[in-house]
Design an enzyme around this catalytic site. Structure first.
Site, PDB file in Angstrom:
ATOM      1  N   LYS A  22     132.127  28.554   6.920  1.00 45.10           N
ATOM      2  CA  LYS A  22     131.377  29.755   6.510  1.00 45.10           C
ATOM      3  C   LYS A  22     130.267  30.065   7.509  1.00 45.10           C
ATOM      4  CE  LYS A  22     128.035  29.222   3.272  1.00 45.10           C
ATOM      5  NZ  LYS A  22     126.679  29.672   3.647  1.00 45.10           N
ATOM      6  N   ASN A  23     129.468  29.059   7.846  1.00 52.32           N
ATOM      7  CA  ASN A  23     128.281  29.314   8.665  1.00 52.32           C
ATOM      8  C   ASN A  23     128.602  29.546  10.142  1.00 52.32           C
ATOM      9  OD1 ASN A  23     126.750  29.219   6.402  1.00 52.32           O
ATOM     10  ND2 ASN A  23     125.957  27.144   6.729  1.00 52.32           N
ATOM     11  N   CYS A 130     114.401  32.886  -1.069  1.00 46.80           N
ATOM     12  CA  CYS A 130     115.650  32.420  -1.653  1.00 46.80           C
ATOM     13  C   CYS A 130     115.369  31.091  -2.328  1.00 46.80           C
ATOM     14  CB  CYS A 130     116.759  32.368  -0.615  1.00 46.80           C
ATOM     15  SG  CYS A 130     117.082  30.814   0.120  1.00 46.80           S
ATOM     16  N   ARG A 135     111.913  30.699   3.623  1.00 45.01           N
ATOM     17  CA  ARG A 135     112.864  31.093   4.657  1.00 45.01           C
ATOM     18  C   ARG A 135     112.475  32.389   5.366  1.00 45.01           C
ATOM     19  NH1 ARG A 135     118.970  30.348   2.853  1.00 45.01           N
ATOM     20  NH2 ARG A 135     119.289  29.844   5.026  1.00 45.01           N
ATOM     21  N   ASP A 319     122.406  20.589   4.415  1.00 48.97           N
ATOM     22  CA  ASP A 319     123.462  21.113   3.542  1.00 48.97           C
ATOM     23  C   ASP A 319     124.307  20.002   2.898  1.00 48.97           C
ATOM     24  OD1 ASP A 319     122.581  23.639   4.148  1.00 48.97           O
ATOM     25  OD2 ASP A 319     124.187  24.110   5.557  1.00 48.97           O
ATOM     26  N   ARG A 411     130.524  31.315  -3.138  1.00 50.32           N
ATOM     27  CA  ARG A 411     129.986  31.793  -1.861  1.00 50.32           C
ATOM     28  C   ARG A 411     130.404  30.874  -0.721  1.00 50.32           C
ATOM     29  NH1 ARG A 411     123.792  33.032  -1.931  1.00 50.32           N
ATOM     30  NH2 ARG A 411     124.462  33.514   0.181  1.00 50.32           N
TER      31      ARG A 411
HETATM   32  C1  EPZ Z   1     121.326  27.997   8.403  1.00 48.36           C
HETATM   33  O1  EPZ Z   1     120.291  28.740   7.741  1.00 48.36           O
HETATM   34  C2  EPZ Z   1     122.454  27.883   7.412  1.00 48.36           C
HETATM   35  N1  EPZ Z   1     122.927  29.214   7.047  1.00 48.36           N
HETATM   36  C3  EPZ Z   1     121.984  27.106   6.196  1.00 48.36           C
HETATM   37  O2  EPZ Z   1     123.109  26.949   5.345  1.00 48.36           O
HETATM   38  C4  EPZ Z   1     121.465  25.737   6.636  1.00 48.36           C
HETATM   39  O3  EPZ Z   1     120.932  25.059   5.515  1.00 48.36           O
HETATM   40  C5  EPZ Z   1     120.383  25.911   7.693  1.00 48.36           C
HETATM   41  O4  EPZ Z   1     120.886  26.711   8.795  1.00 48.36           O
HETATM   42  C6  EPZ Z   1     119.888  24.591   8.277  1.00 48.36           C
HETATM   43  O5  EPZ Z   1     120.944  23.875   8.831  1.00 48.36           O
HETATM   44  C7  EPZ Z   1     123.767  29.869   7.839  1.00 48.36           C
HETATM   45  O6  EPZ Z   1     124.159  29.399   8.898  1.00 48.36           O
HETATM   46  C8  EPZ Z   1     124.263  31.192   7.374  1.00 48.36           C
HETATM   47  P1  EPZ Z   1     117.088  27.825   9.901  1.00 48.36           P
HETATM   48  P2  EPZ Z   1     119.085  29.358   8.563  1.00 48.36           P
HETATM   49  O7  EPZ Z   1     116.643  29.100  10.499  1.00 48.36           O
HETATM   50  O8  EPZ Z   1     119.597  29.822   9.881  1.00 48.36           O
HETATM   51  C9  EPZ Z   1     112.398  28.003   8.837  1.00 48.36           C
HETATM   52  C10 EPZ Z   1     124.210  26.706   3.214  1.00 48.36           C
HETATM   53  O9  EPZ Z   1     124.104  26.106   2.116  1.00 48.36           O
HETATM   54  N2  EPZ Z   1     112.358  29.302   9.523  1.00 48.36           N
HETATM   55  O10 EPZ Z   1     117.595  26.754  10.803  1.00 48.36           O
HETATM   56  O11 EPZ Z   1     118.415  30.334   7.694  1.00 48.36           O
HETATM   57  C11 EPZ Z   1     113.204  28.030   7.556  1.00 48.36           C
HETATM   58  O12 EPZ Z   1     112.438  28.513   6.469  1.00 48.36           O
HETATM   59  C12 EPZ Z   1     122.980  27.074   3.960  1.00 48.36           C
HETATM   60  O13 EPZ Z   1     125.304  27.021   3.730  1.00 48.36           O
HETATM   61  C13 EPZ Z   1     111.162  29.977   9.635  1.00 48.36           C
HETATM   62  O14 EPZ Z   1     110.121  29.509   9.179  1.00 48.36           O
HETATM   63  O15 EPZ Z   1     118.173  28.084   8.757  1.00 48.36           O
HETATM   64  C14 EPZ Z   1     113.600  26.580   7.418  1.00 48.36           C
HETATM   65  O16 EPZ Z   1     112.554  25.859   6.818  1.00 48.36           O
HETATM   66  C15 EPZ Z   1     121.797  27.439   3.215  1.00 48.36           C
HETATM   67  N3  EPZ Z   1     111.153  31.186  10.289  1.00 48.36           N
HETATM   68  C16 EPZ Z   1     113.787  26.126   8.861  1.00 48.36           C
HETATM   69  O17 EPZ Z   1     113.081  27.081   9.650  1.00 48.36           O
HETATM   70  C17 EPZ Z   1     112.285  31.744  10.802  1.00 48.36           C
HETATM   71  O18 EPZ Z   1     112.200  32.835  11.366  1.00 48.36           O
HETATM   72  C18 EPZ Z   1     115.216  26.055   9.357  1.00 48.36           C
HETATM   73  O19 EPZ Z   1     115.894  27.243   9.029  1.00 48.36           O
HETATM   74  C19 EPZ Z   1     113.500  31.044  10.681  1.00 48.36           C
HETATM   75  C20 EPZ Z   1     113.509  29.821  10.026  1.00 48.36           C
END
Ligand code: EPZ
Length: 433
Positions: A22-23, A130, A135, A319, A411
């Site tokens: 998915k991701n 969320c 996030r 995850d 999902r």
């Molecule tokens: C991706 O989310 C995945 N989603 C998530 O999958 C996964 O948990 C996550 O990466 C971590 O591996 C998809 O790929 C669609 P991040 P993403 O940006 O890209 C903070 C699932 O169950 N952050 O690496 O949103 C954020 O809040 C899921 O399939 C900011 O502060 O994750 C988090 O604490 C849910 N500002 C950390 O960074 C930003 O602009 C890492 O988030 C961006 C992120």
């Protein structure tokens, strides 16, 4: 709303074919916006999030066609479960990604980078909070600004524009962000000059995206490392690319074998995508045997508690944290599970406790004291991975577990009941419960 009913306590035994990730599929779909030529994606999973992304792209004017599994050449190429999807963005009709679609799925924000790079402007709804944490998207926006985007946030929308092409620059992410790296990477392919992305996420899904972009004519090096170099090109062309296997689905079914003390042969996946989890499983006493095409996971009766700390790839994935907790709830002895990526990703804890798990949360860590038996109970799903941890615990628990609000599962898990049922699980979906 549908629910899932499980009568647990049966060791699972059988084979499960893993679908496309998915991701990986979600940003690959967004990459279609970068070119006016068709992008064909093979081994696509059939999931609600994929449908939502398709709907978002369609309203931008992308034409999407599917070749269903079973149709000649496509069936051979699509892999064991997936289908083939072709996305053609030859006439984009709107640069706006509306609130109603982006709010449902954060990955909708992936249209920002490619739309801005190709069209010179984009208006994308902020995704909002969320269940697993606040996030933010500040890092996505800052990175795009560093390559020349003008960004304004007002009335719940991000308005991004650029005069002429974006301008390559050195961008250092202050923390690892998967989505932020993907948005910037897509935008940088069409920028003028070189973009260097420091502290880039190294998740395999990013490698899949970078390989796809290169197949479309982009010039990206450093794939798989923390430094990506992108030499911008004026246009990209079409390509045909396979979605990598879903490593989180792989790990989830590996834990289904372990938690029921059964044996499952996983097919259509790769060991190297999830070494951290397989290492932890082995430390717990689970047998994991990998060949070129299969991974066999088998568990004896007694398992030991093993600590886990979530980290960016190649560390233990956030995850998989909820599923690991379910397994540890059935192990001998205690384990400590620490979540470092999201601030609110322990919502499964009260629900696991309803099944008899002994878990105490202290800040970002949870102490799990394993016990011999979990017992079935009605529980409520809160997000995708939390939901599946309840299914796993339900498979191990004695008696009946009813997992409510299963739309979260749809999902990210394709035909979950069918796959587990084929291994002997007593599991069924109850419509409208
Ligand atoms: C991706 O989310 C995945 N989603 C998530 O999958 C996964 O948990 C996550 O990466 C971590 O591996 C998809 O790929 C669609 P991040 P993403 O940006 O890209 C903070 C699932 O169950 N952050 O690496 O949103 C954020 O809040 C899921 O399939 C900011 O502060 O994750 C988090 O604490 C849910 N500002 C950390 O960074 C930003 O602009 C890492 O988030 C961006 C992120």
């Amino acid at each position: 709303m549908d629910a899932i009913r499980i009568n647990g306590g049966v060791p699972l035994n059988g084979e499960i074919v893993i679908g496309g990730a998915k991701n990986a599929a979600l940003p690959l779909m967004a990459a279609s916006l970068l070119s006016d030529a068709p992008l064909t994606l093979v081994n696509m999973p059939e999931l609600v999030d994929i449908t939502t992304m398709g709907n978002l792209l369609r309203q931008h004017g992308v034409h999407i066609s599917q070749e269903a599994f079973g149709a000649g050449r496509a069936a051979v190429e699509a892999g064991p479960t997936g289908r083939t999807t072709t996305l053609t963005a030859d006439r984009l009709t709107s640069v706006t990604a509306p609130y109603d679609l982006v709010r449902r799925m954060r990955a909708g924000f992936f249209v920002l980078g490619p739309m801005l790079a190709r069209m010179g402007e984009a208006k994308v709804s902020l995704p909002g909070g969320c269940a697993i944490g606040t996030r933010g998207v500040d890092l996505h926006l800052k990175a795009l600004e560093e390559i020349g985007a003008k960004i304004e946030v007002k009335e719940g929308y991000v308005y991004a524009s650029t005069r002429g092409r974006l301008k390559g620059a050195k961008v250092t992410f202050p923390m690892v962000t998967v989505g932020g790296t993907e948005n910037l990477l897509m935008a940088a392919t069409l920028a003028e000059g070189e973009t260097i992305i420091e502290n880039a996420a190294r998740e395999p899904e990013i490698g899949n995206l970078a390989d796809c972009l290169n197949a479309m004519g982009a010039k990206i090096t450093g794939i798989g490392t923390g430094t990506l170099r992108v030499s911008g090109v004026p246009t990209l062309h079409g390509a045909r690319v396979a979605v990598i296997p879903d490593r989180i689905e792989t790990g989830t079914y590996a834990i289904a074998a372990a938690i029921t003390r059964g044996r499952i042969v996983l097919k259509g996946t790769r060991y190297d995508l999830l070494e951290s989890v397989f290492t932890a499983l082995r430390q717990a006493g689970v047998s994991v045997e990998a060949t070129e095409n299969t991974i066999t996971v088998a568990a004896p009766n007694g398992l030991s508690g093993v600590d886990a700390v979530t980290e960016p790839y190649p560390g233990f994935p956030t995850d998989m944290q909820a599923q690991w907790m379910a397994l540890m709830a059935t192990a001998d002895g205690a384990s400590m599970i620490t979540e470092t990526i999201f601030e609110n990703r322990f919502m499964h804890v009260p629900e696991l406790r309803r099944l008899g798990a002994d878990v105490n949360v202290h800040g970002g860590s949870a102490i799990v004291r394993g016990r011999k038996d979990l017992t079935g109970a009605p529980v409520m799903a809160t997000d995708l991975r939390a939901s599946v941890s309840l299914v796993l615990a339900g498979l191990a628990a004695k008696g009946e577990t009813l997992v409510n609000r299963v739309y979260h599962l749809d999902r990210g898990y394709e035909r979950l009941e069918e796959k587990l049922g084929a291994c002997g699980a007593r599991i069924e979906r109850i419509s409208g419960a």
